[in-house]
Design an enzyme around this catalytic site. Structure first.
Site, PDB file in Angstrom:
ATOM      1  N   LYS A  41       0.837  -1.202   0.000  1.00 40.00           N
ATOM      2  CA  LYS A  41       0.000   0.000   0.000  1.00 40.00           C
ATOM      3  C   LYS A  41       0.869   1.248   0.000  1.00 40.00           C
ATOM      4  O   LYS A  41       1.852   1.335   0.732  1.00 40.00           O
ATOM      5  CB  LYS A  41      -0.917   0.030   1.230  1.00 40.00           C
ATOM      6  CG  LYS A  41      -2.072  -0.931   1.160  1.00 40.00           C
ATOM      7  CD  LYS A  41      -3.022  -0.681   2.305  1.00 40.00           C
ATOM      8  CE  LYS A  41      -4.243  -1.578   2.217  1.00 40.00           C
ATOM      9  NZ  LYS A  41      -5.149  -1.347   3.339  1.00 40.00           N
ATOM     10  N   ARG A  90     -16.537   3.716  16.057  1.00 42.15           N
ATOM     11  CA  ARG A  90     -17.312   4.918  15.750  1.00 42.15           C
ATOM     12  C   ARG A  90     -18.792   4.608  15.641  1.00 42.15           C
ATOM     13  O   ARG A  90     -19.633   5.466  15.912  1.00 42.15           O
ATOM     14  CB  ARG A  90     -16.836   5.529  14.426  1.00 42.15           C
ATOM     15  CG  ARG A  90     -15.433   6.094  14.485  1.00 42.15           C
ATOM     16  CD  ARG A  90     -14.978   6.488  13.120  1.00 42.15           C
ATOM     17  NE  ARG A  90     -14.835   5.269  12.324  1.00 42.15           N
ATOM     18  CZ  ARG A  90     -14.196   5.180  11.177  1.00 42.15           C
ATOM     19  NH1 ARG A  90     -13.662   6.243  10.646  1.00 42.15           N
ATOM     20  NH2 ARG A  90     -14.092   4.046  10.536  1.00 42.15           N
ATOM     21  N   SER A 128      -9.234   8.745   8.885  1.00 43.30           N
ATOM     22  CA  SER A 128      -8.079   9.098   8.065  1.00 43.30           C
ATOM     23  C   SER A 128      -8.453   9.153   6.592  1.00 43.30           C
ATOM     24  O   SER A 128      -7.950   9.996   5.841  1.00 43.30           O
ATOM     25  CB  SER A 128      -6.952   8.084   8.287  1.00 43.30           C
ATOM     26  OG  SER A 128      -6.476   8.160   9.609  1.00 43.30           O
TER      27      SER A 128
END
Length: 154
Positions: A41, A90, A128
Site C-alpha cells: 500500500k 465509531r 483518516s
C-alpha cells in the site's frame, strides 16, 4: 504493568485517534501506538513520517511509545509484552468489522484481550480516509488533525 497496543495505519493520525489514546492512558500503564506496515500500500505519508508525527504529538509522555510493525498484531503484542489490544468504535459498522478480528485474535492468543472504546461525541465522524479525501480536494483539515500532525502534512 498493563500494556496495550493501539494498532492502525494512522495515515494520518487524527483527533479521533488522539482522543482514544488520551482516554486510554488512564486505563493502561503503557500504550504502544503500532503503525502497521503494508508494503503493498502507498499512503499519503510514508511510515517514518507517520511515526515522527505521532512521536511529536506525544513528546514527553513516557506512557506512549510509537513504533512500526509487520505481521500479526498479536505477535507484535507478544514482542512488546502487551496483554491488551486497543481499538476504537465509531458506529455499528466498525463493530461488525472489528468483532471477527478480535474473536480470531483470541483464538491466536488467548492471553491478549481486545478493549473497545467508543468514539467520543464529536469525533465519530473523523477518519483518516476522510481526511485524505478532504486534503486531496484542497479542503482544510485543521479541525480534524492535531497541529503536530499537520506540520508533517503541509
Amino acid at each position: 504493568m498493563k500494556v496495550a497496543v493501539f494498532p492502525g495505519s494512522f495515515d494520518p493520525f487524527t483527533f479521533a485517534h488522539k482522543d482514544l489514546v488520551d482516554r486510554a492512558l488512564g486505563l493502561f500503564d503503557k500504550i504502544y501506538i503500532a503503525i502497521g506496515v503494508n508494503s503493498s500500500k502507498k499512503g499519503m505519508l510514508d511510515y517514518e513520517q507517520r511515526k515522527a508525527s505521532i512521536v511529536a504529538l506525544y513528546a514527553g509522555n513516557p506512557q506512549v511509545v510509537v513504533e512500526t510493525f509487520t505481521g500479526l498484531t498479536v505477535d507484535y503484542c507478544k514482542i512488546v509484552g502487551a496483554q491488551f489490544i486497543l481499538r476504537g468504535l465509531r458506529n455499528a459498522k466498525d463493530l461488525e468489522f472489528e468483532n471477527p478480528i478480535a474473536q480470531n485474535n483470541l483464538i491466536l492468543a488467548p492471553s491478549i484481550e481486545t478493549y473497545f472504546l467508543m468514539s467520543r461525541s464529536g469525533t465519530g465522524h473523523i477518519s483518516s480516509t476522510i481526511v485524505r479525501d478532504i486534503l486531496a480536494n484542497g479542503g482544510s483539515v485543521n479541525s480534524l488533525v492535531p497541529q503536530e500532525i499537520l506540520r508533517f502534512i503541509k
